[in-house]
Design an enzyme around this catalytic site. Structure first.
Site, PDB file in Angstrom:
ATOM      1  N   GLY A   1       0.835  -1.193   0.000  1.00  0.00           N
ATOM      2  CA  GLY A   1       0.000   0.000   0.000  1.00  0.00           C
ATOM      3  C   GLY A   1       0.870   1.244   0.000  1.00  0.00           C
ATOM      4  O   GLY A   1       2.024   1.222   0.435  1.00  0.00           O
ATOM      5  N   CYS A   2       0.319   2.351  -0.465  1.00  0.00           N
ATOM      6  CA  CYS A   2       1.122   3.571  -0.598  1.00  0.00           C
ATOM      7  C   CYS A   2       1.544   4.127   0.763  1.00  0.00           C
ATOM      8  O   CYS A   2       2.744   4.359   1.005  1.00  0.00           O
ATOM      9  CB  CYS A   2       0.378   4.619  -1.419  1.00  0.00           C
ATOM     10  SG  CYS A   2      -1.284   5.026  -0.836  1.00  0.00           S
TER      11      CYS A   2
END
Length: 308
Positions: free
Chosen positions: A116-117
């Site tokens: 995930g970012c």
């Protein structure tokens, strides 16, 4: 090298479309596509995966889980860009810089979960410090993450770019106030923390870029120089990761927009240290990381097609 076939399941979304554009026309790669009327057909998608060397899932969590289930028992190799499998048994986490063995594990894996970012920023800043004993896993960690609105996908992009938009969109907006953000499990797991960090994500009126700041608890002898030295040693072998000291200037969250590298900026003073990860939420935070993992899994140069 023989031509490698890649099926992007969900290439119409923000992440999938960017991966498609990055791979389109690249030597040695053939992108497998489906006609529009079969794009959501489970059987057609399964056949496309089985006919490809690698499938990249750019789907909502539930759809990604269903796609993986449909391929159970097959030899299909998968990168999942959703949240569904990031801490699941049997899946390799697609952050190649996590440790010295991670890139090899990704290259050999059948199933890879793209990070995930927000998690990318926190893990990049914190995991090496825990591994080297600079931070104890039981310490209370907090994190503030500023992101561009492209991270919210097509619906959020349309909201921010529409005429007559809500005036609230002109201001940074804090969300996930219930401390249940979907990136928390991977943050906790891959940093080996005993409890999840207190995490405050903020979306603002710029298209792409991220600034993820980790606040290290006060501790005697903990200095910016010591933290920087630890991170520099960990990332010295990786050309896509830079470690620097805060020079007094303001940090712009869009500094790495359009690039696939990541910079860790250390600030503070003794007992009060911060580490800020600057990168592109669509680059190292999503599509750029996926391309890096594709390269590793299919035998290309690790940084081929990336902008560093």
């Amino acid at each position: 090298m023989a031509m490698k076939k890649i099926f992007i399941d969900g290439k119409e979304g923000t992440t999938g479309l960017e991966i498609f554009h990055r791979l389109q026309g690249r030597a040695g790669i053939e992108i497998v596509t489906l006609p529009e009327h079969l794009r959501k057909d489970p059987d057609a998608r399964r056949e496309a995966s089985l006919a490809s060397d690698l499938t990249v899932l750019c789907l909502p969590d539930r759809a990604a889980a269903e796609a993986v289930k449909a391929l159970e028992g097959s030899s299909a190799r998968i990168i999942d860009a959703s949240t569904a499998h990031r801490t699941a048994p049997g899946w390799v986490y697609g952050f190649a810089e996590l440790n010295k063995r991670q890139a090899e594990a990704i290259a050999a894996a059948q199933r890879v979960a793209n990070p995930g970012c927000h998690a990318t920023g926190l893990i990049a800043a914190l995991a090496p410090l825990v591994d080297k004993g600079e931070v104890d896993p039981s310490e209370s960690i907090s994190c503030f993450s500023l992101t561009g609105y492209s991270g919210g996908g097509k619906k959020m992009i349309a909201e921010y770019e529409s005429e007559g938009r809500d005036v609230a969109l002109q201001s940074p907006r804090i969300y996930a106030l219930g401390q249940t953000h979907k990136h928390l499990p991977e943050m906790t797991h891959y940093c080996r923390l005993t409890s999840a960090p207190v995490f405050s994500p903020v979306v603002a009126d710029f298209y792409r870029g991220m600034a993820v700041t980790v606040f290290l608890p006060g501790k005697a002898g903990r200095t910016p120089d010591a933290i920087a030295d630890c991170l520099f040693k960990h990332y010295a072998a990786y050309p896509n990761i830079k470690v620097s000291m805060q020079d007094g200037a303001m940090l712009a969250a869009n500094r790495y927009a359009g690039k696939d590298g990541l910079e860790l900026v250390i600030g503070g003073t003794e007992g009060r240290v911060t580490v800020t990860a600057l990168f592109d939420n669509l680059g190292k935070g999503a599509s750029g990381a996926a391309v890096q993992n594709i390269n590793l899994m299919l035998g290309f140069g690790q940084y081929e097609g990336l902008v560093l």
